[in-house]
Design an enzyme around this catalytic site. Structure first.
Site, PDB file in Angstrom:
ATOM      1  N   ARG A  33      10.236 -40.316  19.175  1.00  0.00           N
ATOM      2  CA  ARG A  33      10.168 -41.442  20.108  1.00  0.00           C
ATOM      3  C   ARG A  33       9.020 -42.397  19.810  1.00  0.00           C
ATOM      4  O   ARG A  33       9.160 -43.586  19.935  1.00  0.00           O
ATOM      5  CB  ARG A  33      10.025 -40.909  21.541  1.00  0.00           C
ATOM      6  CG  ARG A  33      11.356 -40.466  22.091  1.00  0.00           C
ATOM      7  CD  ARG A  33      11.188 -39.633  23.326  1.00  0.00           C
ATOM      8  NE  ARG A  33      10.603 -38.332  22.997  1.00  0.00           N
ATOM      9  CZ  ARG A  33      10.759 -37.251  23.721  1.00  0.00           C
ATOM     10  NH1 ARG A  33      11.452 -37.292  24.828  1.00  0.00           N
ATOM     11  NH2 ARG A  33      10.224 -36.104  23.373  1.00  0.00           N
ATOM     12  N   LYS A  63      14.746 -22.130  18.035  1.00  0.00           N
ATOM     13  CA  LYS A  63      14.915 -21.314  19.229  1.00  0.00           C
ATOM     14  C   LYS A  63      14.159 -21.950  20.401  1.00  0.00           C
ATOM     15  O   LYS A  63      13.259 -22.740  20.142  1.00  0.00           O
ATOM     16  CB  LYS A  63      14.433 -19.896  18.960  1.00  0.00           C
ATOM     17  CG  LYS A  63      12.912 -19.822  18.818  1.00  0.00           C
ATOM     18  CD  LYS A  63      12.509 -18.409  18.701  1.00  0.00           C
ATOM     19  CE  LYS A  63      11.031 -18.246  18.672  1.00  0.00           C
ATOM     20  NZ  LYS A  63      10.217 -18.863  19.666  1.00  0.00           N
ATOM     21  N   HIS A  75      12.466 -17.824  12.322  1.00  0.00           N
ATOM     22  CA  HIS A  75      11.679 -17.867  11.082  1.00  0.00           C
ATOM     23  C   HIS A  75      11.299 -16.467  10.587  1.00  0.00           C
ATOM     24  O   HIS A  75      10.951 -16.295   9.433  1.00  0.00           O
ATOM     25  CB  HIS A  75      10.469 -18.795  11.231  1.00  0.00           C
ATOM     26  CG  HIS A  75       9.329 -18.215  12.005  1.00  0.00           C
ATOM     27  ND1 HIS A  75       9.288 -18.187  13.373  1.00  0.00           N
ATOM     28  CD2 HIS A  75       8.188 -17.625  11.604  1.00  0.00           C
ATOM     29  CE1 HIS A  75       8.175 -17.617  13.770  1.00  0.00           C
ATOM     30  NE2 HIS A  75       7.485 -17.262  12.715  1.00  0.00           N
ATOM     31  N   LYS A 119      10.868 -14.444   6.347  1.00  0.00           N
ATOM     32  CA  LYS A 119       9.691 -13.765   5.796  1.00  0.00           C
ATOM     33  C   LYS A 119      10.131 -12.794   4.704  1.00  0.00           C
ATOM     34  O   LYS A 119      11.077 -12.024   4.903  1.00  0.00           O
ATOM     35  CB  LYS A 119       8.943 -13.005   6.903  1.00  0.00           C
ATOM     36  CG  LYS A 119       8.274 -13.925   7.926  1.00  0.00           C
ATOM     37  CD  LYS A 119       7.526 -13.107   8.971  1.00  0.00           C
ATOM     38  CE  LYS A 119       7.074 -13.969  10.137  1.00  0.00           C
ATOM     39  NZ  LYS A 119       5.833 -14.690   9.945  1.00  0.00           N
ATOM     40  N   GLU A 136      -0.166 -10.319  18.586  1.00  0.00           N
ATOM     41  CA  GLU A 136      -0.884 -11.548  18.220  1.00  0.00           C
ATOM     42  C   GLU A 136      -2.198 -11.603  18.969  1.00  0.00           C
ATOM     43  O   GLU A 136      -2.260 -11.246  20.152  1.00  0.00           O
ATOM     44  CB  GLU A 136      -0.054 -12.780  18.611  1.00  0.00           C
ATOM     45  CG  GLU A 136       1.214 -12.921  17.809  1.00  0.00           C
ATOM     46  CD  GLU A 136       1.946 -14.197  18.204  1.00  0.00           C
ATOM     47  OE1 GLU A 136       1.805 -15.185  17.482  1.00  0.00           O
ATOM     48  OE2 GLU A 136       2.619 -14.192  19.241  1.00  0.00           O
ATOM     49  N   HIS A 162      12.915 -12.691  17.434  1.00  0.00           N
ATOM     50  CA  HIS A 162      12.204 -12.080  16.299  1.00  0.00           C
ATOM     51  C   HIS A 162      12.296 -10.555  16.332  1.00  0.00           C
ATOM     52  O   HIS A 162      12.635  -9.907  15.347  1.00  0.00           O
ATOM     53  CB  HIS A 162      10.719 -12.461  16.312  1.00  0.00           C
ATOM     54  CG  HIS A 162      10.460 -13.940  16.336  1.00  0.00           C
ATOM     55  ND1 HIS A 162      11.301 -14.851  15.759  1.00  0.00           N
ATOM     56  CD2 HIS A 162       9.434 -14.666  16.855  1.00  0.00           C
ATOM     57  CE1 HIS A 162      10.805 -16.077  15.914  1.00  0.00           C
ATOM     58  NE2 HIS A 162       9.684 -15.991  16.596  1.00  0.00           N
ATOM     59  N   LYS A 174       0.685 -11.360  23.493  1.00  0.00           N
ATOM     60  CA  LYS A 174      -0.322 -12.368  23.167  1.00  0.00           C
ATOM     61  C   LYS A 174      -1.676 -11.815  23.590  1.00  0.00           C
ATOM     62  O   LYS A 174      -1.771 -11.041  24.552  1.00  0.00           O
ATOM     63  CB  LYS A 174      -0.067 -13.652  23.962  1.00  0.00           C
ATOM     64  CG  LYS A 174       1.276 -14.306  23.659  1.00  0.00           C
ATOM     65  CD  LYS A 174       1.180 -15.186  22.459  1.00  0.00           C
ATOM     66  CE  LYS A 174       2.459 -15.909  22.168  1.00  0.00           C
ATOM     67  NZ  LYS A 174       2.476 -16.510  20.837  1.00  0.00           N
TER      68      LYS A 174
HETATM   69  C1  BG6 Z   1       7.024 -18.380  17.308  1.00  0.00           C
HETATM   70  C2  BG6 Z   1       6.599 -18.237  18.741  1.00  0.00           C
HETATM   71  O1  BG6 Z   1       8.426 -18.337  17.213  1.00  0.00           O
HETATM   72  O2  BG6 Z   1       6.475 -17.331  16.545  1.00  0.00           O
HETATM   73  C3  BG6 Z   1       5.087 -18.189  18.846  1.00  0.00           C
HETATM   74  O3  BG6 Z   1       7.083 -19.335  19.493  1.00  0.00           O
HETATM   75  C4  BG6 Z   1       4.514 -17.140  17.943  1.00  0.00           C
HETATM   76  O4  BG6 Z   1       4.702 -17.926  20.192  1.00  0.00           O
HETATM   77  C5  BG6 Z   1       5.066 -17.297  16.535  1.00  0.00           C
HETATM   78  O5  BG6 Z   1       3.101 -17.268  17.941  1.00  0.00           O
HETATM   79  C6  BG6 Z   1       4.649 -16.142  15.664  1.00  0.00           C
HETATM   80  O6  BG6 Z   1       5.021 -16.415  14.347  1.00  0.00           O
HETATM   81  P1  BG6 Z   1       4.290 -15.705  13.148  1.00  0.00           P
HETATM   82  O7  BG6 Z   1       5.070 -16.130  11.950  1.00  0.00           O
HETATM   83  O8  BG6 Z   1       2.875 -16.181  13.146  1.00  0.00           O
HETATM   84  O9  BG6 Z   1       4.378 -14.239  13.423  1.00  0.00           O
END
Ligand code: BG6
Length: 529
Positions: free
Chosen positions: A78, A188, A218, A222, A256, A280, A380
């Site tokens: 935008r 997602k 994603h 990996k 994380e 994931h 988290k």
């Molecule tokens: C994302 C989430 O899909 O994956 C994030 O939205 C998360 O919250 C991230 O931190 C983690 O990805 P990676 O590759 O760092 O494990």
């Protein structure tokens, strides 16, 4: 020998003209692959994902010679800005975030030359009319033959409006289009629960066929995740043991240390279950537990993955209370640094009920896995960043060496998805000397030591696969649907059950105590990470 496959159309009605082509599957052989000419349009190009991940991924693909020679990329967002301003912004981001740094100005400038910017509202017809003309000009300039990939890196509420506009302006083609393709990559979350995911799918498939939809997760890009299939199905020594006769339990952790990183608004809507577990983590579980596919075509692999999710025992009411633990972080310390409570993060409600931690016990009810608990957890603000799968085998009988050894350490295979990517195997060994002392030892494989080269970023692999038309590493709708089917009752059960003191955990700890108790009740504990 270079093998090839025809995308199989048993499970999905595959009539896309591009899907009829024979591709070499990258999982199948080491052959160099030639990608078709195309233009990639990124919706939401002002966002973080574009500058941190997508553009650096394109930069590295080009460096590796993997981008088609006829290729251009258009950022759609935008905010008003021109091509030059967009390129200037990206230049700094590539230097900051790309895994390989530009060698000189020429290196980066020649790459940025093929990046363009188009500013428009996502709902404005004019914007799409101009986009159409612009893309046609670029086709002439770059020889991209009308081929299009649209990457929707936008809030989920825009997925459908954007596809409707693209369709209304003939920017997506029918699945029967000859000599050109259009594909859509969707970030997602795909839906919010089972109802919204189904409704989104129904609406999208009015304009696109399933084969044109690339739902990105994603994690599947990996290297270490792809290696789960290779580890299991290219070795004889493990697969025979991969069942309830030998395996005691499987633990999957996505931990994380970061918090929500300024994404308060997103987290308040989604929460951790939707952000990490539904996609994931369920993908990791499927790959560890699936049966061998009949071949390596996208549908054969995804058929087996989806069967795992379908076989997971739905949570009965009692299990929703006992086997599902949620948590939310409060003030604490991460690596000596003070970290604030979730509720004090920007754009988070004072009394937020959103989960930032979740642990569960699941059972995959099929012949291979009956009775083996799968313990999963993600959170988290845990003590460290670490994604691991631990496969723990049954103990040997306490008859010979372990008569007086109350520890009787079981064998364990650990897949380190990240960081320190690799695999380790724990087994028992005799300590040299007269006494029969037994000690567990570890055999370890580390990617960087062994292969001596950097592991590519997940987004590089996934964008490249989409350009090739290979959807193996993207989630098919039935995978997403079955995962929602399992987890929607969990989300519903939380709706009328406010968090209590037991749900809170300090930053820098491994979640609420109930997570440890979940395993203690079964006489087990989480693997130390
Ligand atoms: C994302 C989430 O899909 O994956 C994030 O939205 C998360 O919250 C991230 O931190 C983690 O990805 P990676 O590759 O760092 O494990």
């Amino acid at each position: 020998m270079a093998l090839s496959y025809q995308p199989d159309n048993q499970s999905m009605n595959n009539t896309n003209s591009q899907a009829d082509k024979t591709f070499s599957n990258p999982l199948q052989d080491g052959k160099e692959l030639i990608a078709d000419p195309c233009i990639l349009v990124i919706f939401g190009a002002s966002g973080d994902l574009t500058s941190r991940k997508l553009i650096p991924a394109l930069f590295n693909l080009r460096k590796n010679g993997q981008l088609p020679s006829s290729f251009a990329c258009v950022g759609f967002a935008r905010r008003e800005k021109n091509h030059e301003e967009f390129r200037d912004e990206l230049k700094g981001k590539i230097e900051q975030f790309s895994r390989t740094k530009p060698s000189d100005d020429q290196d980066i400038d020649s790459f940025l030359d093929m990046i363009y910017y188009h500013s428009s509202n996502f709902e404005e017809n004019k914007g799409y009319e101009h986009l159409d003309l612009f893309l046609k000009d670029l086709d002439k300039k770059y020889g991209t033959k009308g081929n299009r990939i649209y990457y929707l890196s936008v809030q989920p509420s825009y997925f459908l409006p954007i596809i409707e506009k693209l369709h209304a302006h003939d920017l997506v083609y029918s699945k029967d289009a000859k000599d050109k393709f259009s594909r859509v990559i969707i970030e997602k979350p795909f839906g919010h629960n089972i109802e919204s995911a189904s409704s989104l799918q129904n609406s999208l498939t009015k304009h696109l066929s399933e084969e044109q939809i690339y739902r990105i997760d994603h994690y599947l890009g990996k290297e270490t995740v792809q290696n789960l299939l290779v580890f299991r199905f290219s070795n004889t020594i493990f697969e025979g043991l991969w069942n309830n006769r030998y395996i005691d339990n499987i633990q999957i952790t996505v931990s994380e240390s970061i918090g929500i990183e300024g994404r308060g608004g997103f987290y308040e809507e989604q929460g951790l279950l939707r952000d990490i577990i539904q996609n994931h983590l369920m993908q990791l579980l499927s790959l560890v537990a699936m049966e061998p596919p009949i071949n390596l075509s996208p549908n054969s692999i995804r058929d087996e993955k989806v069967k795992v999710v379908q076989a997971i025992r739905p949570f009965p009411e009692q299990a929703l209370k006992e086997d599902v633990i949620r948590g939310q972080y409060i003030n604490g310390f991460i690596e000596g640094e003070e970290a604030i409570a979730y509720r004090n993060e920007d754009k988070v409600a004072n009394g937020s009920q959103v989960e930032t931690f979740c642990a569960m016990k699941m059972f995959v009810e099929n012949w291979r896995w009956a009775g083996v608990p799968f313990y999963i957890r993600a959170g988290k603000r845990l003590p460290k960043r670490c994604t691991e799968i631990a496969v723990t085998f049954k103990k040997v009988p306490n008859i010979l060496f372990h008569k007086n050894d109350k520890h009787n350490t079981p064998n364990c295979i650990i897949f380190r998805i990240q960081p320190n990517e690799g695999t380790s195997i724990k087994f028992n060994s005799k300590v040299p000397g007269g006494a029969n002392i037994i000690q567990p030892v570890t055999m370890d494989f580390q990617y960087d030591n062994y292969f001596g080269k950097e592991v590519p970023e997940a987004y590089e692999r996934l964008i490249f696969d989409c350009i090739l038309g290979d959807s193996t590493l993207f989630a098919r709708f039935d995978e997403s649907y079955n995962s929602w089917k399992l987890l929607t009752p969990v989300l519903n059960s939380w709706q009328n059950a406010p968090l209590t003191n037991n749900n809170f955990y300090q930053c820098g700890t491994w979640g609420p105590q109930a997570s440890d108790q979940l395993l203690e009740r079964d006489g087990r504990s989480w693997k130390t990470l």
